[in-house]
Design a protein around this motif. Structure first.
Motif, PDB file in Angstrom:
ATOM      1  N   MET A   1       0.835  -1.192   0.000  1.00 37.38           N
ATOM      2  CA  MET A   1       0.000   0.000   0.000  1.00 37.38           C
ATOM      3  C   MET A   1       0.874   1.247   0.000  1.00 37.38           C
ATOM      4  O   MET A   1       1.877   1.309   0.697  1.00 37.38           O
ATOM      5  CB  MET A   1      -0.893   0.034   1.236  1.00 37.38           C
ATOM      6  N   TYR A   2       0.450   2.212  -0.773  1.00 38.57           N
ATOM      7  CA  TYR A   2       1.148   3.486  -0.858  1.00 38.57           C
ATOM      8  C   TYR A   2       0.225   4.581  -0.363  1.00 38.57           C
ATOM      9  O   TYR A   2      -1.001   4.462  -0.466  1.00 38.57           O
ATOM     10  CB  TYR A   2       1.573   3.765  -2.302  1.00 38.57           C
ATOM     11  N   GLN A   3       0.827   5.641   0.141  1.00 37.07           N
ATOM     12  CA  GLN A   3       0.028   6.729   0.697  1.00 37.07           C
ATOM     13  C   GLN A   3       0.675   8.065   0.341  1.00 37.07           C
ATOM     14  O   GLN A   3       1.894   8.193   0.308  1.00 37.07           O
ATOM     15  CB  GLN A   3      -0.053   6.583   2.210  1.00 37.07           C
ATOM     16  N   LYS A   4      -0.177   9.045   0.078  1.00 37.64           N
ATOM     17  CA  LYS A   4       0.307  10.387  -0.228  1.00 37.64           C
ATOM     18  C   LYS A   4      -0.685  11.391   0.332  1.00 37.64           C
ATOM     19  O   LYS A   4      -1.895  11.149   0.327  1.00 37.64           O
ATOM     20  CB  LYS A   4       0.452  10.553  -1.739  1.00 37.64           C
ATOM     21  N   LYS A   5      -0.170  12.532   0.802  1.00 39.38           N
ATOM     22  CA  LYS A   5      -1.014  13.600   1.327  1.00 39.38           C
ATOM     23  C   LYS A   5      -1.003  14.780   0.365  1.00 39.38           C
ATOM     24  O   LYS A   5       0.022  15.071  -0.257  1.00 39.38           O
ATOM     25  CB  LYS A   5      -0.502  14.066   2.688  1.00 39.38           C
ATOM     26  N   VAL A   6      -2.146  15.446   0.255  1.00 37.91           N
ATOM     27  CA  VAL A   6      -2.251  16.605  -0.613  1.00 37.91           C
ATOM     28  C   VAL A   6      -3.183  17.625   0.052  1.00 37.91           C
ATOM     29  O   VAL A   6      -4.173  17.264   0.681  1.00 37.91           O
ATOM     30  CB  VAL A   6      -2.744  16.205  -2.031  1.00 37.91           C
ATOM     31  N   LYS A   7      -2.830  18.906  -0.074  1.00 37.99           N
ATOM     32  CA  LYS A   7      -3.645  20.002   0.471  1.00 37.99           C
ATOM     33  C   LYS A   7      -4.688  20.392  -0.569  1.00 37.99           C
ATOM     34  O   LYS A   7      -4.378  20.537  -1.763  1.00 37.99           O
ATOM     35  CB  LYS A   7      -2.777  21.217   0.798  1.00 37.99           C
ATOM     36  N   LEU A   8      -5.929  20.569  -0.109  1.00 45.31           N
ATOM     37  CA  LEU A   8      -7.043  20.873  -1.013  1.00 45.31           C
ATOM     38  C   LEU A   8      -7.861  22.054  -0.520  1.00 45.31           C
ATOM     39  O   LEU A   8      -7.905  22.341   0.672  1.00 45.31           O
ATOM     40  CB  LEU A   8      -7.986  19.665  -1.112  1.00 45.31           C
ATOM     41  N   LEU A   9      -8.537  22.691  -1.458  1.00 40.68           N
ATOM     42  CA  LEU A   9      -9.539  23.697  -1.129  1.00 40.68           C
ATOM     43  C   LEU A   9     -10.765  23.387  -1.977  1.00 40.68           C
ATOM     44  O   LEU A   9     -10.737  23.519  -3.201  1.00 40.68           O
ATOM     45  CB  LEU A   9      -9.017  25.110  -1.419  1.00 40.68           C
ATOM     46  N   ILE A  10     -11.818  22.908  -1.324  1.00 38.11           N
ATOM     47  CA  ILE A  10     -13.075  22.580  -2.020  1.00 38.11           C
ATOM     48  C   ILE A  10     -14.174  23.412  -1.362  1.00 38.11           C
ATOM     49  O   ILE A  10     -14.984  22.912  -0.597  1.00 38.11           O
ATOM     50  CB  ILE A  10     -13.377  21.063  -1.989  1.00 38.11           C
TER      51      ILE A  10
ATOM     52  N   GLY B   1      -9.386   2.670  -3.897  1.00 39.25           N
ATOM     53  CA  GLY B   1      -8.462   2.989  -2.816  1.00 39.25           C
ATOM     54  C   GLY B   1      -9.218   3.795  -1.773  1.00 39.25           C
ATOM     55  O   GLY B   1     -10.440   3.956  -1.861  1.00 39.25           O
ATOM     56  N   ASP B   2      -8.501   4.292  -0.801  1.00 38.02           N
ATOM     57  CA  ASP B   2      -9.124   5.068   0.274  1.00 38.02           C
ATOM     58  C   ASP B   2      -8.698   6.518   0.194  1.00 38.02           C
ATOM     59  O   ASP B   2      -7.537   6.818  -0.118  1.00 38.02           O
ATOM     60  CB  ASP B   2      -8.712   4.507   1.638  1.00 38.02           C
ATOM     61  N   ILE B   3      -9.639   7.396   0.498  1.00 44.07           N
ATOM     62  CA  ILE B   3      -9.364   8.824   0.571  1.00 44.07           C
ATOM     63  C   ILE B   3      -9.956   9.342   1.863  1.00 44.07           C
ATOM     64  O   ILE B   3     -11.180   9.349   2.037  1.00 44.07           O
ATOM     65  CB  ILE B   3      -9.954   9.579  -0.636  1.00 44.07           C
TER      66      ILE B   3
ATOM     67  N   ILE C   1      -4.433   9.941   0.622  1.00 44.10           N
ATOM     68  CA  ILE C   1      -4.834   9.009  -0.425  1.00 44.10           C
ATOM     69  C   ILE C   1      -4.021   7.723  -0.266  1.00 44.10           C
ATOM     70  O   ILE C   1      -2.795   7.766  -0.231  1.00 44.10           O
ATOM     71  CB  ILE C   1      -4.602   9.623  -1.817  1.00 44.10           C
ATOM     72  N   THR C   2      -4.721   6.613  -0.182  1.00 49.18           N
ATOM     73  CA  THR C   2      -4.080   5.311  -0.020  1.00 49.18           C
ATOM     74  C   THR C   2      -4.517   4.404  -1.162  1.00 49.18           C
ATOM     75  O   THR C   2      -5.717   4.285  -1.430  1.00 49.18           O
ATOM     76  CB  THR C   2      -4.474   4.676   1.331  1.00 49.18           C
ATOM     77  N   ALA C   3      -3.533   3.775  -1.833  1.00 51.36           N
ATOM     78  CA  ALA C   3      -3.844   2.894  -2.959  1.00 51.36           C
ATOM     79  C   ALA C   3      -2.754   1.843  -3.111  1.00 51.36           C
ATOM     80  O   ALA C   3      -1.712   1.917  -2.455  1.00 51.36           O
ATOM     81  CB  ALA C   3      -3.985   3.706  -4.242  1.00 51.36           C
ATOM     82  N   ASP C   4      -3.000   0.891  -4.007  1.00 44.16           N
ATOM     83  CA  ASP C   4      -2.049  -0.192  -4.250  1.00 44.16           C
ATOM     84  C   ASP C   4      -0.853   0.243  -5.088  1.00 44.16           C
ATOM     85  O   ASP C   4       0.170  -0.426  -5.097  1.00 44.16           O
ATOM     86  CB  ASP C   4      -2.743  -1.367  -4.945  1.00 44.16           C
ATOM     87  N   SER C   5      -0.999   1.360  -5.830  1.00 52.56           N
ATOM     88  CA  SER C   5       0.119   1.807  -6.670  1.00 52.56           C
ATOM     89  C   SER C   5       0.245   3.326  -6.634  1.00 52.56           C
ATOM     90  O   SER C   5      -0.738   4.041  -6.457  1.00 52.56           O
ATOM     91  CB  SER C   5      -0.076   1.344  -8.121  1.00 52.56           C
ATOM     92  N   THR C   6       1.458   3.786  -6.829  1.00 50.39           N
ATOM     93  CA  THR C   6       1.692   5.236  -6.869  1.00 50.39           C
ATOM     94  C   THR C   6       1.077   5.838  -8.122  1.00 50.39           C
ATOM     95  O   THR C   6       0.696   7.011  -8.114  1.00 50.39           O
ATOM     96  CB  THR C   6       3.194   5.559  -6.809  1.00 50.39           C
TER      97      THR C   6
END
Length: 83
Positions: free
Chosen positions: A1-10, A28-30, A60-65
């Motif tokens: 599992m891979y994970q990445k963080k990102v800043k958002l404005l919605i 994947g999971d968000i 964001i968590t998923a099986d691939s980058t």
């Protein structure tokens, strides 16, 4: 599992709808974080429960980058990402 963080404005109803639409098709999971609250990024009710006037963080968590990079690119195209 891979994970990445990102800043958002919605910060509008239309952006929240688009954000959830993008996330619904993602395998994947968000998790969306605002302060001490963490909600499922695929839940429209969860997204509307957050303070949308503030910057949010998506984990964001998923099986691939590649999957993660693709959804972040969709966020950028929709102008959600805060650089």
């Amino acid at each position: 599992m891979y994970q990445k963080k990102v800043k958002l404005l919605i910060n509008s109803i239309e952006k929240v709808k688009r954000f959830v639409d993008i996330n619904t098709n993602f395998i994947g999971d968000i998790d969306v974080c605002s302060g001490r609250y963490i909600i499922d990024g695929k839940s429209i009710m969860g997204c509307f429960s957050l303070d949308l006037s503030k910057e949010l963080e998506a984990i964001i968590t998923a099986d691939s980058t590649e999957d993660i990079d693709r959804i972040i690119e969709e966020y950028k195209n929709a102008h959600f990402v805060v650089e």
